[in-house]
Write a protein that holds these residues in place. Sequence first.
Motif, mmCIF file in Angstrom:
data_model
loop_
_atom_site.group_PDB
_atom_site.id
_atom_site.type_symbol
_atom_site.label_atom_id
_atom_site.label_comp_id
_atom_site.label_asym_id
_atom_site.label_seq_id
_atom_site.Cartn_x
_atom_site.Cartn_y
_atom_site.Cartn_z
ATOM 1 N N THR A 148 0.770 -1.851 -0.199
ATOM 2 C CA THR A 148 -0.355 0.399 0.109
ATOM 3 C C THR A 148 0.734 1.361 0.367
ATOM 4 O OG1 THR A 148 -1.852 -1.184 0.597
ATOM 5 C CG2 THR A 148 -1.962 1.544 1.541
ATOM 6 N N PRO A 149 1.856 2.171 0.694
ATOM 7 C CA PRO A 149 2.634 2.539 1.443
ATOM 8 C C PRO A 149 3.702 2.942 -0.533
ATOM 9 C CG PRO A 149 3.067 1.595 2.862
ATOM 10 C CD PRO A 149 2.358 0.634 2.301
ATOM 11 N N LEU A 150 3.860 1.670 -1.257
ATOM 12 C CA LEU A 150 4.390 2.159 -1.968
ATOM 13 C C LEU A 150 3.718 2.334 -3.854
ATOM 14 C CD1 LEU A 150 6.768 -1.691 -1.950
ATOM 15 C CD2 LEU A 150 7.448 0.956 -1.965
ATOM 16 N N THR A 151 2.324 1.759 -3.490
ATOM 17 C CA THR A 151 1.704 1.492 -5.188
ATOM 18 C C THR A 151 0.578 3.239 -4.868
ATOM 19 O OG1 THR A 151 -0.025 0.059 -3.921
ATOM 20 C CG2 THR A 151 1.716 -0.629 -4.924
ATOM 21 N N ASP A 152 0.278 3.384 -3.431
ATOM 22 C CA ASP A 152 -0.558 4.713 -3.065
ATOM 23 C C ASP A 152 -0.425 6.557 -4.299
ATOM 24 O OD1 ASP A 152 -2.871 3.753 -1.374
ATOM 25 O OD2 ASP A 152 -1.360 4.880 0.430
ATOM 26 N N PRO A 153 1.106 6.348 -3.973
ATOM 27 C CA PRO A 153 1.349 7.217 -5.436
ATOM 28 C C PRO A 153 0.992 7.540 -7.005
ATOM 29 C CG PRO A 153 3.303 7.028 -3.473
ATOM 30 C CD PRO A 153 2.343 5.704 -3.343
ATOM 31 N N VAL A 154 0.468 5.923 -7.469
ATOM 32 C CA VAL A 154 0.747 5.072 -8.423
ATOM 33 C C VAL A 154 -0.850 5.781 -8.874
ATOM 34 C CG1 VAL A 154 1.334 3.701 -10.091
ATOM 35 C CG2 VAL A 154 2.785 4.286 -8.355
ATOM 36 N N LEU A 155 -1.672 5.557 -7.528
ATOM 37 C CA LEU A 155 -3.232 5.368 -7.808
ATOM 38 C C LEU A 155 -4.139 6.782 -7.538
ATOM 39 C CD1 LEU A 155 -3.553 2.350 -5.496
ATOM 40 C CD2 LEU A 155 -3.835 2.258 -7.671
ATOM 41 N N GLU A 156 -3.054 7.108 -7.070
ATOM 42 C CA GLU A 156 -3.600 8.782 -6.860
ATOM 43 C C GLU A 156 -4.058 9.115 -8.513
ATOM 44 O OE1 GLU A 156 -5.441 11.385 -5.650
ATOM 45 O OE2 GLU A 156 -4.359 10.112 -4.406
ATOM 46 N N PRO A 157 -3.010 9.404 -9.742
ATOM 47 C CA PRO A 157 -4.111 9.928 -11.035
ATOM 48 C C PRO A 157 -5.024 9.089 -11.457
ATOM 49 C CG PRO A 157 -0.918 9.790 -10.573
ATOM 50 C CD PRO A 157 -1.670 9.323 -9.265
ATOM 51 N N ILE A 158 -4.798 7.986 -11.218
ATOM 52 C CA ILE A 158 -5.803 7.431 -11.727
ATOM 53 C C ILE A 158 -7.483 7.757 -11.206
ATOM 54 C CG2 ILE A 158 -6.606 4.854 -12.232
ATOM 55 C CD1 ILE A 158 -4.322 4.113 -11.694
ATOM 56 N N ASN A 159 -6.711 8.282 -9.981
ATOM 57 C CA ASN A 159 -8.847 8.707 -9.896
ATOM 58 C C ASN A 159 -9.443 10.252 -10.595
ATOM 59 O OD1 ASN A 159 -10.114 8.264 -6.645
ATOM 60 N ND2 ASN A 159 -7.903 9.083 -5.857
ATOM 61 N N SER A 160 -8.638 10.599 -12.135
ATOM 62 C CA SER A 160 -9.176 11.376 -12.812
ATOM 63 C C SER A 160 -9.852 10.560 -14.158
ATOM 64 C CB SER A 160 -7.653 12.437 -13.226
ATOM 65 O OG SER A 160 -6.512 11.256 -13.904
ATOM 66 N N ILE A 161 -9.842 9.579 -13.851
ATOM 67 C CA ILE A 161 -10.251 8.820 -15.119
ATOM 68 C C ILE A 161 -11.937 8.310 -14.641
ATOM 69 C CG2 ILE A 161 -7.935 8.747 -15.980
ATOM 70 C CD1 ILE A 161 -8.411 5.662 -15.355
ATOM 71 N N ILE A 162 -11.676 8.454 -13.252
ATOM 72 C CA ILE A 162 -13.476 7.943 -13.113
ATOM 73 C C ILE A 162 -14.346 8.842 -13.663
ATOM 74 C CG2 ILE A 162 -14.877 7.669 -11.262
ATOM 75 C CD1 ILE A 162 -12.629 6.950 -9.409
ATOM 76 N N PRO A 163 -15.859 8.358 -14.616
ATOM 77 C CA PRO A 163 -16.200 9.362 -15.101
ATOM 78 C C PRO A 163 -16.890 10.562 -14.151
ATOM 79 C CG PRO A 163 -16.834 7.056 -15.658
ATOM 80 C CD PRO A 163 -15.191 7.032 -14.969
ATOM 81 N N GLU A 164 -17.013 11.709 -13.750
ATOM 82 C CA GLU A 164 -17.748 12.232 -13.133
ATOM 83 C C GLU A 164 -19.090 11.583 -11.878
ATOM 84 O OE1 GLU A 164 -19.648 15.485 -10.535
ATOM 85 O OE2 GLU A 164 -20.557 15.004 -12.619
ATOM 86 N N PRO A 165 -19.754 11.477 -13.340
ATOM 87 C CA PRO A 165 -21.545 10.448 -12.676
ATOM 88 C C PRO A 165 -20.774 9.486 -11.391
ATOM 89 C CG PRO A 165 -21.537 11.316 -15.236
ATOM 90 C CD PRO A 165 -20.399 11.108 -14.346
ATOM 91 N N PHE A 166 -20.068 9.073 -11.158
ATOM 92 C CA PHE A 166 -19.346 7.835 -11.034
ATOM 93 C C PHE A 166 -18.694 8.000 -10.076
ATOM 94 C CE2 PHE A 166 -20.974 5.223 -15.323
ATOM 95 C CZ PHE A 166 -21.836 5.681 -15.070
ATOM 96 N N GLN A 167 -18.442 8.681 -9.222
ATOM 97 C CA GLN A 167 -17.210 9.678 -8.508
ATOM 98 C C GLN A 167 -17.419 8.891 -7.118
ATOM 99 O OE1 GLN A 167 -14.505 11.077 -8.621
ATOM 100 N NE2 GLN A 167 -14.384 11.424 -10.928
ATOM 101 N N GLU A 168 -18.670 8.900 -6.829
ATOM 102 C CA GLU A 168 -19.323 8.438 -5.565
ATOM 103 C C GLU A 168 -19.645 7.022 -5.759
ATOM 104 O OE1 GLU A 168 -22.085 11.531 -3.106
ATOM 105 O OE2 GLU A 168 -23.025 10.056 -5.161
ATOM 106 N N LEU A 169 -19.616 6.064 -6.790
ATOM 107 C CA LEU A 169 -19.412 5.059 -6.676
ATOM 108 C C LEU A 169 -18.761 4.217 -7.000
ATOM 109 C CD1 LEU A 169 -22.910 4.884 -8.845
ATOM 110 C CD2 LEU A 169 -22.540 5.256 -6.510
ATOM 111 N N ILE A 170 -17.138 4.370 -7.096
ATOM 112 C CA ILE A 170 -15.957 3.602 -8.033
ATOM 113 C C ILE A 170 -14.949 4.247 -6.920
ATOM 114 C CG2 ILE A 170 -15.055 2.882 -9.400
ATOM 115 C CD1 ILE A 170 -16.595 3.716 -11.686
ATOM 116 N N ASN A 171 -14.482 3.400 -6.607
ATOM 117 C CA ASN A 171 -12.800 3.753 -5.164
ATOM 118 C C ASN A 171 -11.736 3.574 -5.618
ATOM 119 O OD1 ASN A 171 -11.229 3.399 -2.337
ATOM 120 N ND2 ASN A 171 -12.497 5.295 -2.198
ATOM 121 N N ILE A 172 -11.134 4.277 -5.947
ATOM 122 C CA ILE A 172 -10.029 3.618 -6.585
ATOM 123 C C ILE A 172 -9.218 2.661 -5.324
ATOM 124 C CG2 ILE A 172 -7.312 4.299 -6.607
ATOM 125 C CD1 ILE A 172 -9.000 5.290 -9.082
#
Length: 566
Positions: A516-540
């Motif tokens: 988890t400490p190694l992958t958190d920085p890599v995962l953060e940018p992927i948040n931006s590709i979650i479609p806006e209507p689904f922001q509450e429904l999909i968690n990285i």
Amino acid sequence: MGVGPFASPVSDEQMTKIKELMETILKTFTLEYTKAYAIALVKHIEEELKQGKGEEWQLMERPEDSLTTPLKTGYLMKQGSVRKKWLRRFFVVRPNFKIDYYESEEIYNKGGKVKKTISLCGYSLSTDLAKDLLARAQELAAKMGMDAGDLPAVATYPDFSWEAHHERRRCYFMQAENDQEKEEWARVFDLCCRHCEGFNSTDPVAVAAFEKAITKTRQELGHWDSWTCGGSETQILSDLIVDELDQTMLGEIFQNIKGPAGLRMTIKNKVLQVLDTMVMAAVTPAYKAMETAVNALRSRIEGVIRSKIEPIFQAKEKIKEKIQNAVLKTINPVLSEKVTPRLAGIIEILISPMTDAFKETRVVFDGQMVHLERTVRERNGFGESLAPHFSGLDCTPRNPSLMRNAFKRVDAMEAPLWALQQFFDDIDPGTLISEANDTLSKILDMAVYTFEKMLEQEVTTQPAIKSNGAAAEAAVQKLKSDVRQRFGVDANKATVAYYREVMMKIVMPFLLKVVTPLTDPVLEPINSIIPEPFQELINIKAEFESVLEGLVGGAIDTVIESVTSS
């Protein structure tokens, strides 16, 4: 913090820290619960749409809440909570794992008043009281900066006694008549500790979200191990907070208590009492507000989810693909160096005990069938009702005396599982062994239930077997053969599923803690590709865990296939 007539050992600074920690935990849990609720609702709706695509058993599963026969009844001695007198009471363990007791068997048989109902959600069983009470006293002495010899003498209890223990709730001390009775009753009490349901909510989405939020909150606090808890939602949340205070602050507070040992213990108990009250006073309104918030959330998003479930699923798959591509370089070395080489060793620990335990479980089923054959032969048929025959069969999977040999086979796992702690320090062998016992009992219960349903059908088509001993015996033998064949197939399925579940429970906490400490920085940018209507429904992070589970599960399946096919 007021502690009656005594000077408080809690400084103003410590009280401030206690309140800040409570506030931090409640804020963290609220955030995690809200996120988990939306994710659990999506999953719930997905599973609704996939009804009928679950595990395919050859045996029939008994419907929930269909049992009415008590799991066990009988007399025990119970220690009173105030005067500590030992009183003889008649105990009835219900199918829902709640325990009623009456003043006498006569009152129970007449449908009289229950003296008390005991719910053991979140409790643990202590069958070696002398050892366990001494260990607790030594742990407390260390926490309070005292010599164990200065503490009041550890209480002694009669032979054949045990305790249903909880750190912050009333404990129950029981005594049986002999060692065999103690073993049987203790096994049943252990079932109640593990299976009694304490949640007030009947919403499966809320329950799943609550359990996930507890896990995530503990991980945010730095705890990746399994945590035994139980009770209502507010009880569990309060236990979480007090447990964290215990690990971070209470030792220092207790060491501030001065005076003779007896006085120090009195003040310590008063501190804990006041602290429990303070925590529950904070948790109760906070959780009520959370319930209101998630109910509003559900009203707002459920329609969206149902109308757009396919696009949501497609978006999740796309995001998981992105996550996998982003984290593989980080995860694969950890998997290949620290996890995969140990999987074969884990399954080797499990195979012989589970194989032998299922053989013993089949012996239990066969024994009940032999008894039924003899009964219908001697009574010249089943009689007008099958219910008397079924009442005994229904209790068989939950009867510790009948299941003793099967459970003892599983106990052989304990020592080698503990040895795995040198690699996987969060392993909990006791829980894994209990789950193995549950697997055995589940398949046996399915076999019993399948036999009962098939026999009901047989009596419908051949009513003569009600009063014909030879025909009734032949019917039992025929149906027994059919059920035994199904039992073998489903026992194999359940065993493989157990292997997989155990290895996931051993490996995943370790792996999450490392990567988890190694992958958190890599995962953060992927948040931006979650479609806006689904922001509450999909968690990285939730999707990352799903990816990780898939990678680990693939490695586990390869090992299981290799071992079970050889």
